[in-house]
Scaffold this motif. Structure first.
Motif, PDB file in Angstrom:
ATOM      1  N   ASN A  78       1.131  -1.195   0.292  1.00 41.69           N
ATOM      2  CA  ASN A  78      -0.324   0.182  -0.104  1.00 41.69           C
ATOM      3  C   ASN A  78       0.790   1.369   0.506  1.00 41.69           C
ATOM      4  O   ASN A  78      -0.022   2.145  -0.632  1.00 41.69           O
ATOM      5  CB  ASN A  78      -1.184  -0.029   0.840  1.00 41.69           C
ATOM      6  N   ASP A  79       2.120   1.240   0.235  1.00 42.45           N
ATOM      7  CA  ASP A  79       2.841   2.716   0.496  1.00 42.45           C
ATOM      8  C   ASP A  79       3.767   2.637  -0.637  1.00 42.45           C
ATOM      9  O   ASP A  79       4.523   3.356  -0.626  1.00 42.45           O
ATOM     10  CB  ASP A  79       4.254   2.000   2.145  1.00 42.45           C
ATOM     11  N   GLU A  80       3.484   1.842  -1.368  1.00 40.11           N
ATOM     12  CA  GLU A  80       4.212   1.764  -2.561  1.00 40.11           C
ATOM     13  C   GLU A  80       3.266   1.861  -4.409  1.00 40.11           C
ATOM     14  O   GLU A  80       4.342   2.169  -5.354  1.00 40.11           O
ATOM     15  CB  GLU A  80       5.458   0.393  -2.666  1.00 40.11           C
ATOM     16  N   LEU A  81       2.166   1.586  -3.967  1.00 36.57           N
ATOM     17  CA  LEU A  81       1.064   2.146  -4.626  1.00 36.57           C
ATOM     18  C   LEU A  81       1.241   2.783  -6.091  1.00 36.57           C
ATOM     19  O   LEU A  81       1.143   2.969  -6.586  1.00 36.57           O
ATOM     20  CB  LEU A  81      -0.095   1.742  -4.296  1.00 36.57           C
ATOM     21  N   PHE A  82       1.389   4.092  -4.831  1.00 31.63           N
ATOM     22  CA  PHE A  82       0.706   5.336  -6.385  1.00 31.63           C
ATOM     23  C   PHE A  82       2.502   5.663  -7.134  1.00 31.63           C
ATOM     24  O   PHE A  82       2.959   7.134  -7.458  1.00 31.63           O
ATOM     25  CB  PHE A  82       0.722   6.337  -5.505  1.00 31.63           C
ATOM     26  N   GLU A  83       3.669   4.986  -6.837  1.00 25.44           N
ATOM     27  CA  GLU A  83       4.879   5.500  -7.092  1.00 25.44           C
ATOM     28  C   GLU A  83       5.597   4.277  -7.515  1.00 25.44           C
ATOM     29  O   GLU A  83       6.364   4.291  -8.869  1.00 25.44           O
ATOM     30  CB  GLU A  83       5.858   5.565  -5.841  1.00 25.44           C
ATOM     31  N   LYS A  84       5.434   3.558  -6.703  1.00 29.59           N
ATOM     32  CA  LYS A  84       6.502   2.354  -8.066  1.00 29.59           C
ATOM     33  C   LYS A  84       5.712   2.074  -9.288  1.00 29.59           C
ATOM     34  O   LYS A  84       4.414   1.648  -9.276  1.00 29.59           O
ATOM     35  CB  LYS A  84       6.111   0.976  -7.068  1.00 29.59           C
ATOM     36  N   PRO A  85       7.161   2.066 -10.384  1.00 33.29           N
ATOM     37  CA  PRO A  85       6.503   1.999 -11.776  1.00 33.29           C
ATOM     38  C   PRO A  85       5.884   1.244 -11.898  1.00 33.29           C
ATOM     39  O   PRO A  85       4.634   0.810 -12.956  1.00 33.29           O
ATOM     40  CB  PRO A  85       7.981   2.081 -12.756  1.00 33.29           C
ATOM     41  N   ALA A  86       5.974  -0.654 -11.857  1.00 28.18           N
ATOM     42  CA  ALA A  86       5.102  -1.332 -11.860  1.00 28.18           C
ATOM     43  C   ALA A  86       3.268  -1.071 -11.421  1.00 28.18           C
ATOM     44  O   ALA A  86       2.793  -1.980 -12.095  1.00 28.18           O
ATOM     45  CB  ALA A  86       5.592  -2.267 -10.754  1.00 28.18           C
ATOM     46  N   TYR A  87       3.336  -0.073 -10.508  1.00 26.43           N
ATOM     47  CA  TYR A  87       1.295  -0.342  -9.781  1.00 26.43           C
ATOM     48  C   TYR A  87       1.208   0.935 -10.553  1.00 26.43           C
ATOM     49  O   TYR A  87      -0.238   1.313 -10.291  1.00 26.43           O
ATOM     50  CB  TYR A  87       2.029  -0.382  -8.928  1.00 26.43           C
ATOM     51  N   LYS A  88       2.169   2.315 -10.759  1.00 25.61           N
ATOM     52  CA  LYS A  88       2.081   3.159  -9.964  1.00 25.61           C
ATOM     53  C   LYS A  88       0.407   3.665 -11.316  1.00 25.61           C
ATOM     54  O   LYS A  88      -0.685   4.313 -11.557  1.00 25.61           O
ATOM     55  CB  LYS A  88       2.552   4.650  -9.983  1.00 25.61           C
ATOM     56  N   SER A  89       0.331   3.598 -12.374  1.00 22.00           N
ATOM     57  CA  SER A  89      -0.536   4.104 -13.602  1.00 22.00           C
ATOM     58  C   SER A  89      -1.419   2.961 -13.091  1.00 22.00           C
ATOM     59  O   SER A  89      -2.643   3.065 -14.251  1.00 22.00           O
ATOM     60  CB  SER A  89       0.258   3.194 -15.278  1.00 22.00           C
ATOM     61  N   TYR A  90      -1.688   2.042 -12.552  1.00 22.85           N
ATOM     62  CA  TYR A  90      -2.961   1.016 -12.773  1.00 22.85           C
ATOM     63  C   TYR A  90      -4.058   1.335 -11.483  1.00 22.85           C
ATOM     64  O   TYR A  90      -4.214   0.419 -10.565  1.00 22.85           O
ATOM     65  CB  TYR A  90      -2.244   0.053 -12.752  1.00 22.85           C
ATOM     66  N   TRP A  91      -3.702   2.115 -10.209  1.00 22.97           N
ATOM     67  CA  TRP A  91      -4.121   2.501  -8.681  1.00 22.97           C
ATOM     68  C   TRP A  91      -5.661   2.493  -9.544  1.00 22.97           C
ATOM     69  O   TRP A  91      -6.513   3.016  -8.609  1.00 22.97           O
ATOM     70  CB  TRP A  91      -4.028   3.587  -8.116  1.00 22.97           C
ATOM     71  N   THR A  92      -6.214   2.626 -10.511  1.00 22.05           N
ATOM     72  CA  THR A  92      -7.866   2.964 -11.222  1.00 22.05           C
ATOM     73  C   THR A  92      -8.213   1.849 -11.308  1.00 22.05           C
ATOM     74  O   THR A  92      -9.458   1.329 -11.517  1.00 22.05           O
ATOM     75  CB  THR A  92      -8.046   3.901 -12.015  1.00 22.05           C
ATOM     76  N   ASN A  93      -7.597   0.334 -11.686  1.00 22.90           N
ATOM     77  CA  ASN A  93      -7.763  -0.414 -11.543  1.00 22.90           C
ATOM     78  C   ASN A  93      -8.334  -1.210 -10.764  1.00 22.90           C
ATOM     79  O   ASN A  93      -7.168  -2.528 -10.205  1.00 22.90           O
ATOM     80  CB  ASN A  93      -7.124  -1.382 -13.000  1.00 22.90           C
ATOM     81  N   ARG A  94      -9.150  -1.151  -9.776  1.00 21.50           N
ATOM     82  CA  ARG A  94      -9.500  -1.666  -8.746  1.00 21.50           C
ATOM     83  C   ARG A  94      -9.790  -2.835  -8.757  1.00 21.50           C
ATOM     84  O   ARG A  94     -11.143  -3.240 -10.161  1.00 21.50           O
ATOM     85  CB  ARG A  94      -9.456  -1.048  -7.974  1.00 21.50           C
ATOM     86  N   CYS A  95     -10.112  -4.079  -8.170  1.00 19.72           N
ATOM     87  CA  CYS A  95     -10.975  -5.413  -7.896  1.00 19.72           C
ATOM     88  C   CYS A  95     -10.549  -5.726  -6.197  1.00 19.72           C
ATOM     89  O   CYS A  95      -9.805  -5.427  -5.717  1.00 19.72           O
ATOM     90  CB  CYS A  95     -10.384  -6.961  -9.305  1.00 19.72           C
ATOM     91  N   LEU A  96     -11.671  -7.301  -6.791  1.00 16.52           N
ATOM     92  CA  LEU A  96     -12.126  -7.391  -5.726  1.00 16.52           C
ATOM     93  C   LEU A  96     -11.347  -9.309  -5.837  1.00 16.52           C
ATOM     94  O   LEU A  96     -12.340  -9.759  -6.709  1.00 16.52           O
ATOM     95  CB  LEU A  96     -13.017  -7.446  -5.052  1.00 16.52           C
TER      96      LEU A  96
END
Length: 238
Positions: A78-96
């Motif tokens: 959770n503390d890397e989600l908005f900065e790490k290149p692997a994840y930062k472009s996908y925060w709006t792509n959410r799933c359960l």
């Protein structure tokens, strides 16, 4: 971390009262090992009215060949989600991510051993774990978000002190809202508030050993030692 989950009965997914829509059939297991990159049922923001099957291990869209992608993206902190290149472009792509429980390692004090512990809803049913996904080469891939562990879970996962993001009720509904902002998303990515709703106990050894087949009913049974988690987060034998 959360690399190992269970979802042992297709009826549990069908109880969501959402049709399963996938080109491949869902095959339930007592133990899914994330390193096998299995297909797991999810409810995603793109198709919230159905249950889809996404492949576990997020692969960014800019990766050409998966063999060249060496990062472990089964989980996203959770503390890397908005900065790490692997994840930062996908925060709006959410799933359960749907599962009946998950496994975590515990290291007894003063030893180098690893015990396998299992966590499931105390009342039964499904967990809904917060995740993000990508659309990579005609398939959807996902990562399970992890947070700091609460007191009980920190006693179990005592080296990493992490746990998957568990969402239910209004929080799960909000997770799939297209209007969710980054600030609101951060507010949801916290340790599970009511750990009394978790049933936590030791199970058979070897769950984290890739050479051992633990996809069997016995993997969900309590270990003969009787190890459980007490009120207050301490471990005991009885």
């Amino acid at each position: 971390m959360c690399y190992h989950i269970s979802l042992e009965d297709k009826k549990q997914v069908e109880g969501m009262k959402k049709p399963i829509k996938s080109e491949v059939e869902f095959v339930p297991k007592f133990h899914f090992n994330g390193f096998d990159k299995p297909m797991i049922p999810v409810v995603s923001i793109r198709t919230p009215d159905v249950v889809s099957l996404y492949r576990w291990r997020l692969v960014p869209e800019w990766v050409g060949k998966e063999g060249e992608w060496k990062a472990n993206t089964l989980n996203a902190r959770n503390d890397e989600l908005f900065e790490k290149p692997a994840y930062k472009s996908y925060w709006t792509n959410r799933c359960l991510v749907l599962c009946t429980g998950f496994f975590e390692p515990h290291t007894p004090a003063g030893t180098s051993q690893t015990h396998s512990w299992y966590i499931r809803p105390a009342a039964g049913g499904l967990f809904m774990l917060g995740g993000i996904f990508t659309h990579w080469q005609n398939q959807y891939t996902f990562s399970i978000i992890t947070t700091d562990a609460g007191p009980h879970m920190a006693a179990v996962h005592n080296e990493g002190e992490r746990m998957p993001l568990i969402l239910d009720g209004p929080e799960a509904e909000a997770w799939l809202s297209p209007q969710l902002t980054q600030a609101e998303m951060k507010a949801l990515m916290v340790p599970y508030a009511d750990e009394s709703r978790l049933k936590t106990y030791r199970v058979m050894d070897g769950v984290f050993n890739a050479r051992k087949d633990t996809n069997c009913p016995e993997v969900l049974l309590e270990h003969p030692s009787g190890s459980r988690l007490n009120e207050g987060g301490t471990l005991s034998l009885f």
